[in-house]
Every structure is written in C-alpha cells, then in structure tokens.
Write an enzyme that holds these catalytic residues in place. Structure first.
Site, PDB file in Angstrom:
ATOM      1  N   GLN A 142       9.180   4.564   3.375  1.00  0.00           N
ATOM      2  CA  GLN A 142       8.947   3.136   3.149  1.00  0.00           C
ATOM      3  C   GLN A 142       8.505   2.858   1.709  1.00  0.00           C
ATOM      4  O   GLN A 142       8.965   1.914   1.078  1.00  0.00           O
ATOM      5  CB  GLN A 142       7.885   2.649   4.139  1.00  0.00           C
ATOM      6  CG  GLN A 142       7.857   1.158   4.328  1.00  0.00           C
ATOM      7  CD  GLN A 142       9.109   0.651   5.013  1.00  0.00           C
ATOM      8  OE1 GLN A 142       9.458   1.099   6.095  1.00  0.00           O
ATOM      9  NE2 GLN A 142       9.800  -0.281   4.372  1.00  0.00           N
ATOM     10  N   LYS A 153       0.829  -1.225   0.000  1.00  0.00           N
ATOM     11  CA  LYS A 153       0.000   0.000   0.000  1.00  0.00           C
ATOM     12  C   LYS A 153       0.851   1.257   0.000  1.00  0.00           C
ATOM     13  O   LYS A 153       0.429   2.291  -0.521  1.00  0.00           O
ATOM     14  CB  LYS A 153      -0.927   0.000   1.209  1.00  0.00           C
ATOM     15  CG  LYS A 153      -0.126  -0.103   2.506  1.00  0.00           C
ATOM     16  CD  LYS A 153      -0.680   0.641   3.670  1.00  0.00           C
ATOM     17  CE  LYS A 153       0.420   0.807   4.701  1.00  0.00           C
ATOM     18  NZ  LYS A 153       0.010   1.557   5.885  1.00  0.00           N
TER      19      LYS A 153
END
Lengths: 335, 335
Positions: free
Chosen positions: A289, A194
């Site tokens: 990330q 995601k």
C-alpha cells in the site's frame, strides 16, 4: 419489548479479511448489549479469494462468524471493510438496493487518485450510494484486538454528531475505545498517508541509524501528513493528528507492519533487488500500500509544484523507484 | 581580521556526562566554522564524580575535549548541561561573576516542584543569574549524535529571535537539525514529562500488550503532556508537541531509555520488587527521573483537583508507589 419502540438499527458488514472478522466481533458484542441494534449482523464476504489463493469464507468460518451472501438488503448501517481495490465494484453492486435511511462507515485504508485530486474511499462510497459515510481509523492491528488487548480508534464524521455517536456505540468496548472527531478527511488521510512514512521508517531501520533518526523521520512524516492533508482539505484539523488515527497509528505502523518490513529488506539488499521483486517474495503477490500511495502522492506534489514543501514524501518515492539511494532519507535538508 | 569587527561570542559549557561531551563536539564544529564565535570553548566540569564512582574528567579526557576548571569568566554564551540536581548549586557559584551581556541555554531535562508550582530549570537559571535562558530539547541520545547519525532538536526561546538563531548556529550541523520555537516552557516541559510516559510504555511492554496498546498509551501520554503544560503555562503552543522535543523525543524514550526498561522489569517481577530496589540494581544508585517527575506531577494534580483530567499521569504514580497493579494502565477509562 418492541411494541411502541422505534425500529432497531440493522447492521451489515461488507467485508473480508482479519479486520472484517474482528470488526464483526466488536459489533456483535454491542448489538447484543444495546437495545437500539438488531441482534443479527449480516456479513457480505465480498472478495471470495484473496490474491494469495486463500479462501476468505474458510478463514471466516474458522473464526465462527456467521456469513451470508448478499445480506445487505434491509440493513441501514453498512460497514465497509473490504480490501481497497474491491470497494468500487462492491458499491456498484449495491447501488439502488439500499434503504433510504442507510448510513455507511468505512474501515478501509487507502485512496484513489483520479485525474488530479485524491479521492477518498468515504467519498467514493458516499457518491456511489448516495449515503453519508463516516470512517474508523486508528492503531488497530486486527490480531491484537481479537485478543482483546487495549486499543483506540478515531471515528471521523462530517456533520451529524448523533450518527457518529451511534457508530461509536456499535464499535466501542472496554478494550476498544472510540473517539468521534468532526474531520472525516483528516482521519481518513491519516490512515492512508502513514503507510508512506512507514517506508521511511523501514529505510532508517535498514540503514541501522538508531533511535534519534527513526524518531526524527517519524516526526517529519507526521508533519508532512498534516501539511499535505491541510493543503488538500482546508477543513482538516491539527488536533486530528494527536488522535489514534494520527500519531498512534503512525507509531504502530513504523515499528511493525509490512511496509516497514519490506522497506528494511530493500535497504539490506542494497538495491540489488527492486521493490517489485521483494513484494512478490514477501507479500505473495500483493502490492505494498505504501509504495502505491507514495506514487499517487508524488503525482499530486508534481502537479502542484510542492516538492520543496514535502522533502520526505518526495524522497521516499524517489528511493522506491530507484532514483535515489536509501541514505537520501537522512539528507532531506541538504539538497 | 579582527580589527573593526565586533567582539566574538565566547562559549563556556557548564557540564558533564555524555551529553555534555557531545554538545561540546557540536559546538566545536561551529565555533571553528562560523566567524562570529571565538574558537576556544571552555568547559567547567561541574560534578567531578558520577554517582557510580566514574570520574567525569577521565571520561571527558578520553574523548579529547579540552577541560578547564572555573573557566566561565569572560564567556557570554553559557551552556548548562549538568545533571538536574547540580544546576542550582552551579548557579549559586556563578552568580555575580558573569558578564553583563551573558545569554544562557539549558540542555537539562527535569523540573523542581517548590511549594505549589513546578519551577523549570530555565527559570531557575534565569532568576539566579539574571540572564535570559533558552532550552534545547529533542530525541537526542548522546551516543548516536556522537556517531553523527541524523537527529533533530528543538530550541525553545522566550522573545529574542536573534538570540535563538545564534544558539541554533552554535549547535546545528548537517546531522543535527535545530528548529527554534517561541515556547520555552512548552519545549522544556516536553523534555521533563516524557519520562513519566516512558514508565507507562515500560508497563505495557512488561504486560506483553502489543503494538496497538503501546501506541495508544504513548498517544494518551502525549496528550496529557500537552494538556498539563497548557494548564501550567497558557502560552504553551500545541505545535510544540509536533516538534522534536514533543512527539519525537517521546517515541525515542518510549522505545529505548532506562525509564521504560526499569518499568518493564517492575512488571516482569510482578510487584515482588519495589521501584527503589530495581533502581538500585539497574541504575547503580541513581534515581529514575520519571519516577521523581511522576511524583511531582501527582502533587500538582492533587492540589488542583485534576486527577480526572489526567488519568494516565495519576495511574502511573499509583503504580509506581504500589497503590495500583500495573494492569491498571490499560483500564484508564473504566474507573
């Protein structure tokens, strides 16, 4: 009370950060409430200093959670909630020191690509410690759970439904609904992938493209997450993407979150500043990330010849490294 | 050029409103581009005056779309894009006047509950006119498509893939991607049911609940849409909810759109003003589609004894009619 009863489960948290503290709060509610758990929770604050110089022990003490060092011995329910980069070292220090009946759960979002194949954090914990490891993922912004606003989470498990239900009892509260799903890889990959899609959402925001475009990019992202996960692990279930770890976490991350924010800033600065510069400025030295994961996934696509099947993932990485302009994000099918 | 070639397809739009005009623009691009379609598109502006008093003909003339009255004769591709409440009467006036090879498509979101079973708009058109009827749904805010910002749509068809692909050619442009899906009921129910979920999103916004809660409610909504559609039509496919008509339109509607907006205002006014009052003020006399659909769906749940299976849909209607407070939306599983 304890006479002929079975021994109670003892929980230890290997953790840090906001999410570690909030997880401790959820768990404490349940160890007091349910008789199967020992009241005392121990917390091993693994990384003492965050990259931004803030001391985690200070953070945790301010929130009134009991913190002890190396308190893991004696526990048989181990909750991992460290930053992604610390988990391997934490496992090395724990190896050989655990009870034989230990079960683990990972709340860590991220993955490592070693050689060819992405290695999930739960597998790393399993292999290093010789224990079974579940995962807990979902639309779980820590501050909001701390305020007891309603949230959901998905508990991914491999085989043992009884263990999964025990973990669910440990975390679930009236404002934190936990759903067990027998698909540990699917649940964990949702939590990782995601962050890539959130970059695309940020690009769309930076380009001022409107609601239709943003919804389309999130949808395409969800479908590439699903297709990528199923190619890596054929056991992955479509239904997992309808759970909190899938569509809900993706929505929360694409409308809030720092991956989206930095990606938006990247577009607004019209490529005059690199991702590295923006990360340094906006994240005080931490790395995004999403950018790391996009690079790792790009490597997997390249080695397997999958660029055509994953135009969104491919284009996101190309934009991050400066090989394409951000507007390429809305020309995925015009190659 | 026309010598031995098959007759070209002739398109007529039975429509009105922004979406009708924007659909006409998409179609005009393709009738000029693809030789299989006759250049001329005719538009029957069915409802001359909007409830707010604005004349549709004026609106349409300002946008330079050619408008003629009752131009449907001779056309064999009929596009329905009227407001929901006008379609039945439009069909009655068209019945018996169509060519034998006519195909229809509905861009109308909404449904009618008659007696017990919800009747889809596409079925109504099919039955009244004796023609096959596809549907086109998705995250399609008309103004953004008019600005040529990237959007996607889902084309639901029953059996004839060739017809579906012809419709897709009529609508698709580089900035408007159309995906055919063999699930006409699933696609159409998505377009209808999402308006109910948007009310819940508005309640959550009004309550100031944050990202986790909103993502959770949207997720639960998507799953109730899916379960409800499958109970009504066992042929409905799970994959349809991963298409633009499903997750993408739901996201766009829950972050924008007037159902969300009025529901938020309802909560902020703390029940001192009814939905009827707020609709009158904010929508100039139009009724909120979501409130009507929530009521119709509630009736279906009641007749079938399905309240327990659809706690979100049930609670949304209870809140709309004043039987529950808005905060019930985050206590679905604590009944």
């Amino acid at each position: 009370m304890e006479g002929g009863l079975p021994e109670k489960y003892r929980v230890a948290i290997v953790g840090s950060g906001n999410w570690g503290c909030v997880a401790a709060k959820l768990i404490a509610t349940n160890t007091l409430k349910h008789n199967i758990f020992h009241d005392e929770i121990r917390m091993w604050v693994y990384a003492e200093t965050l990259p931004n110089g803030e001391k985690l022990v200070d953070v945790i003490n301010q929130t009134n959670v009991n913190v002890k060092y190396l308190p893991v011995r004696g526990a048989n329910m181990l909750v991992f909630v460290t930053p992604h980069q610390f988990v391997e070292d934490a496992c090395k220090r724990l190896a050989g020191k655990l009870r034989g009946d230990t079960e683990a759960i990972s709340l860590i979002k991220g993955m490592e690509v070693k050689v060819d194949v992405p290695s999930m954090i739960s597998s790393l914990i399993s292999k290093q410690l010789g224990v079974d490891c579940c995962v807990l993922m979902g639309a779980n912004i820590a501050d909001e759970i701390a305020e007891e606003k309603f949230s959901e989470a998905t508990l991914g498990y491999r085989e043992n439904r009884e263990v999964a239900e025990r973990w669910a009892r440990l975390f679930a509260t009236p404002y934190f609904a936990v759903t067990p799903v027998q698909d540990v890889e699917g649940v964990e990959l949702c939590g990782t992938l995601k962050n890539i899609v959130a970059l695309a959402a940020g690009f769309v925001d930076g380009l001022g493209m409107g609601s239709n475009t943003k919804a389309a990019i999130i949808r395409i992202g969800l479908n590439e997450m699903r297709a990528f996960s199923k190619r890596l692990f054929p056991s992955v279930q479509d239904d997992t993407f309808f759970e909190s770890c899938g569509v809900a976490d993706l929505i929360a991350t694409c409308f809030g979150g720092r991956n989206r924010k930095v990606a938006e800033a990247f577009v607004i600065n019209e490529g005059k500043r690199t991702f590295d510069e923006l990360e340094a400025e906006l994240l005080q030295g931490q790395k995004l990330q999403g950018v790391l994961t996009a690079k790792e996934v790009y490597g997997v696509l390249e080695r397997n010849g999958w660029f055509d099947v994953f135009p969104l993932f491919t284009t996101i990485h190309d934009i991050c490294v400066g090989n394409k302009s951000p507007s390429a994000i809305v020309r995925l099918y015009q190659l």
